[in-house]
Design a protein around this motif. Sequence first.
Motif, PDB file in Angstrom:
ATOM      1  N   VAL A 145      -3.337  17.795  -6.348  1.00 11.28           N
ATOM      2  CA  VAL A 145      -2.730  16.973  -7.394  1.00 11.28           C
ATOM      3  C   VAL A 145      -2.156  15.708  -6.751  1.00 11.28           C
ATOM      4  O   VAL A 145      -1.947  15.654  -5.545  1.00 11.28           O
ATOM      5  CB  VAL A 145      -1.613  17.730  -8.156  1.00 11.28           C
ATOM      6  CG1 VAL A 145      -2.192  18.937  -8.882  1.00 11.28           C
ATOM      7  CG2 VAL A 145      -0.497  18.147  -7.228  1.00 11.28           C
ATOM      8  N   THR A 146      -1.911  14.701  -7.571  1.00 11.85           N
ATOM      9  CA  THR A 146      -1.293  13.470  -7.076  1.00 11.85           C
ATOM     10  C   THR A 146       0.183  13.455  -7.443  1.00 11.85           C
ATOM     11  O   THR A 146       0.583  13.977  -8.478  1.00 11.85           O
ATOM     12  CB  THR A 146      -1.972  12.219  -7.673  1.00 11.85           C
ATOM     13  OG1 THR A 146      -1.886  12.276  -9.092  1.00 11.85           O
ATOM     14  CG2 THR A 146      -3.426  12.113  -7.245  1.00 11.85           C
ATOM     15  N   GLU A 147       0.982  12.849  -6.585  1.00  8.64           N
ATOM     16  CA  GLU A 147       2.411  12.698  -6.850  1.00  8.64           C
ATOM     17  C   GLU A 147       2.663  11.624  -7.910  1.00  8.64           C
ATOM     18  O   GLU A 147       3.659  11.662  -8.608  1.00  8.64           O
ATOM     19  CB  GLU A 147       3.155  12.323  -5.560  1.00  8.64           C
ATOM     20  CG  GLU A 147       3.184  13.417  -4.526  1.00  8.64           C
ATOM     21  CD  GLU A 147       4.143  14.540  -4.902  1.00  8.64           C
ATOM     22  OE1 GLU A 147       5.169  14.272  -5.559  1.00  8.64           O
ATOM     23  OE2 GLU A 147       3.840  15.694  -4.546  1.00  8.64           O
ATOM     24  N   SER A 148       1.781  10.641  -7.972  1.00  8.21           N
ATOM     25  CA  SER A 148       1.876   9.547  -8.942  1.00  8.21           C
ATOM     26  C   SER A 148       0.469   9.313  -9.493  1.00  8.21           C
ATOM     27  O   SER A 148      -0.460  10.024  -9.117  1.00  8.21           O
ATOM     28  CB  SER A 148       2.416   8.279  -8.267  1.00  8.21           C
ATOM     29  OG  SER A 148       1.579   7.906  -7.180  1.00  8.21           O
ATOM     30  N   ASN A 149       0.334   8.344 -10.356  1.00 11.47           N
ATOM     31  CA  ASN A 149      -1.002   8.009 -10.865  1.00 11.47           C
ATOM     32  C   ASN A 149      -1.134   6.491 -10.959  1.00 11.47           C
ATOM     33  O   ASN A 149      -1.567   5.956 -11.974  1.00 11.47           O
ATOM     34  CB  ASN A 149      -1.267   8.674 -12.215  1.00 11.47           C
ATOM     35  CG  ASN A 149      -2.747   8.675 -12.571  1.00 11.47           C
ATOM     36  OD1 ASN A 149      -3.586   8.267 -11.775  1.00 11.47           O
ATOM     37  ND2 ASN A 149      -3.063   9.102 -13.770  1.00 11.47           N
ATOM     38  N   ASN A 150      -0.764   5.800  -9.897  1.00  9.66           N
ATOM     39  CA  ASN A 150      -0.828   4.345  -9.878  1.00  9.66           C
ATOM     40  C   ASN A 150      -2.243   3.817 -10.043  1.00  9.66           C
ATOM     41  O   ASN A 150      -2.448   2.743 -10.602  1.00  9.66           O
ATOM     42  CB  ASN A 150      -0.232   3.802  -8.577  1.00  9.66           C
ATOM     43  CG  ASN A 150       1.237   4.114  -8.464  1.00  9.66           C
ATOM     44  OD1 ASN A 150       1.959   4.126  -9.448  1.00  9.66           O
ATOM     45  ND2 ASN A 150       1.695   4.382  -7.249  1.00  9.66           N
ATOM     46  N   MET A 151      -3.228   4.559  -9.561  1.00 11.01           N
ATOM     47  CA  MET A 151      -4.624   4.121  -9.632  1.00 11.01           C
ATOM     48  C   MET A 151      -5.283   4.495 -10.951  1.00 11.01           C
ATOM     49  O   MET A 151      -6.453   4.197 -11.173  1.00 11.01           O
ATOM     50  CB  MET A 151      -5.432   4.722  -8.478  1.00 11.01           C
ATOM     51  CG  MET A 151      -4.949   4.325  -7.107  1.00 11.01           C
ATOM     52  SD  MET A 151      -5.021   2.547  -6.872  1.00 11.01           S
ATOM     53  CE  MET A 151      -3.496   2.284  -6.013  1.00 11.01           C
ATOM     54  N   GLY A 152      -4.563   5.171 -11.833  1.00  6.48           N
ATOM     55  CA  GLY A 152      -5.134   5.537 -13.121  1.00  6.48           C
ATOM     56  C   GLY A 152      -6.185   6.619 -13.031  1.00  6.48           C
ATOM     57  O   GLY A 152      -7.037   6.736 -13.908  1.00  6.48           O
TER      58      GLY A 152
ATOM     59  N   GLY B 159       0.815  -1.214   0.000  1.00  6.31           N
ATOM     60  CA  GLY B 159       0.000   0.000   0.000  1.00  6.31           C
ATOM     61  C   GLY B 159       0.847   1.261   0.000  1.00  6.31           C
ATOM     62  O   GLY B 159       0.507   2.251  -0.654  1.00  6.31           O
ATOM     63  N   SER B 160       1.958   1.228   0.731  1.00  7.34           N
ATOM     64  CA  SER B 160       2.832   2.401   0.787  1.00  7.34           C
ATOM     65  C   SER B 160       3.467   2.711  -0.559  1.00  7.34           C
ATOM     66  O   SER B 160       3.880   3.844  -0.814  1.00  7.34           O
ATOM     67  CB  SER B 160       3.927   2.189   1.836  1.00  7.34           C
ATOM     68  OG  SER B 160       4.692   1.024   1.521  1.00  7.34           O
ATOM     69  N   GLU B 161       3.542   1.713  -1.436  1.00  5.05           N
ATOM     70  CA  GLU B 161       4.096   1.912  -2.778  1.00  5.05           C
ATOM     71  C   GLU B 161       3.009   2.276  -3.788  1.00  5.05           C
ATOM     72  O   GLU B 161       3.259   3.037  -4.715  1.00  5.05           O
ATOM     73  CB  GLU B 161       4.779   0.634  -3.273  1.00  5.05           C
ATOM     74  CG  GLU B 161       5.948   0.182  -2.438  1.00  5.05           C
ATOM     75  CD  GLU B 161       6.414  -1.213  -2.833  1.00  5.05           C
ATOM     76  OE1 GLU B 161       7.628  -1.362  -3.050  1.00  5.05           O
ATOM     77  OE2 GLU B 161       5.567  -2.125  -2.929  1.00  5.05           O
ATOM     78  N   SER B 162       1.819   1.699  -3.602  1.00  4.36           N
ATOM     79  CA  SER B 162       0.768   1.880  -4.612  1.00  4.36           C
ATOM     80  C   SER B 162      -0.078   3.125  -4.399  1.00  4.36           C
ATOM     81  O   SER B 162      -0.589   3.682  -5.359  1.00  4.36           O
ATOM     82  CB  SER B 162      -0.135   0.646  -4.656  1.00  4.36           C
ATOM     83  OG  SER B 162      -0.923   0.560  -3.483  1.00  4.36           O
ATOM     84  N   ASN B 163      -0.243   3.552  -3.153  1.00  4.12           N
ATOM     85  CA  ASN B 163      -1.096   4.706  -2.891  1.00  4.12           C
ATOM     86  C   ASN B 163      -0.591   5.939  -3.636  1.00  4.12           C
ATOM     87  O   ASN B 163       0.609   6.212  -3.662  1.00  4.12           O
ATOM     88  CB  ASN B 163      -1.142   5.022  -1.394  1.00  4.12           C
ATOM     89  CG  ASN B 163      -1.906   3.993  -0.611  1.00  4.12           C
ATOM     90  OD1 ASN B 163      -2.676   3.216  -1.164  1.00  4.12           O
ATOM     91  ND2 ASN B 163      -1.694   3.969   0.700  1.00  4.12           N
ATOM     92  N   ASP B 164      -1.519   6.661  -4.234  1.00  2.33           N
ATOM     93  CA  ASP B 164      -1.190   7.940  -4.853  1.00  2.33           C
ATOM     94  C   ASP B 164      -1.222   9.011  -3.759  1.00  2.33           C
ATOM     95  O   ASP B 164      -2.254   9.204  -3.117  1.00  2.33           O
ATOM     96  CB  ASP B 164      -2.202   8.285  -5.956  1.00  2.33           C
ATOM     97  CG  ASP B 164      -2.087   7.365  -7.161  1.00  2.33           C
ATOM     98  OD1 ASP B 164      -0.965   6.975  -7.503  1.00  2.33           O
ATOM     99  OD2 ASP B 164      -3.123   7.060  -7.768  1.00  2.33           O
ATOM    100  N   TRP B 165      -0.112   9.672  -3.557  1.00  5.40           N
ATOM    101  CA  TRP B 165      -0.036  10.706  -2.522  1.00  5.40           C
ATOM    102  C   TRP B 165      -0.544  12.015  -3.093  1.00  5.40           C
ATOM    103  O   TRP B 165      -0.287  12.355  -4.249  1.00  5.40           O
ATOM    104  CB  TRP B 165       1.389  10.844  -2.029  1.00  5.40           C
ATOM    105  CG  TRP B 165       1.902   9.616  -1.325  1.00  5.40           C
ATOM    106  CD1 TRP B 165       1.389   8.353  -1.366  1.00  5.40           C
ATOM    107  CD2 TRP B 165       3.034   9.543  -0.485  1.00  5.40           C
ATOM    108  NE1 TRP B 165       2.140   7.500  -0.607  1.00  5.40           N
ATOM    109  CE2 TRP B 165       3.155   8.212  -0.043  1.00  5.40           C
ATOM    110  CE3 TRP B 165       3.969  10.473  -0.053  1.00  5.40           C
ATOM    111  CZ2 TRP B 165       4.168   7.786   0.806  1.00  5.40           C
ATOM    112  CZ3 TRP B 165       4.982  10.048   0.796  1.00  5.40           C
ATOM    113  CH2 TRP B 165       5.071   8.719   1.229  1.00  5.40           C
TER     114      TRP B 165
END
Length: 169
Positions: free
Chosen positions: A87-94, A72-78
């Motif tokens: 805004v999100t730091e990443s877009n793992n959830m699309g 979860g700590s890797e996949s969660n979009d911060w």
Amino acid sequence: MDSKFSEEIMAARKDSDSIGGTVECIVSGLPIGFGGIWFESLDAELAHAVFSIPACKGVEFGKGFGLARMRGSESNDWYRMDGGRIVTESNNMGGIVGGMSDGADLVFRAAFKPTPTIGKKQDTVNLRTGENAELSAEGRHDPCIAPRAAAVVEAVSALVIADQMERGF
């Protein structure tokens, strides 16, 4: 479509065969909270529509199946504030969390199987005689469905979003 993919398609055509492919769709500009929940969730309705396209055999949002190998700590979009916007730091959830847009680009991919109608001989069963037989197709057949499917993926995505807009999501 890049030249390497074009080369693979042409090689399959030359071999009287076919290949599969993946279509990526990106939707920008959806507001945070756009979409439904449960059976009307944005990702469920998009997946339903895209799976309705003949030859589609898989749909994944964001990192998709790769999420199963993450913590979860890797996949969660911060999330963070940037110029008064979330805004999100990443877009793992699309771009979709809990069935609704999180404001990031909505990103998903659809996998399309190789065209089943090919010129190579294939084993089959003659339904009239009940005996084993060989089959090969003649005539013109696409060696890859994915390039043509891109426009269809885009169209059904627009229809789903328009439908959700109409319902007030």
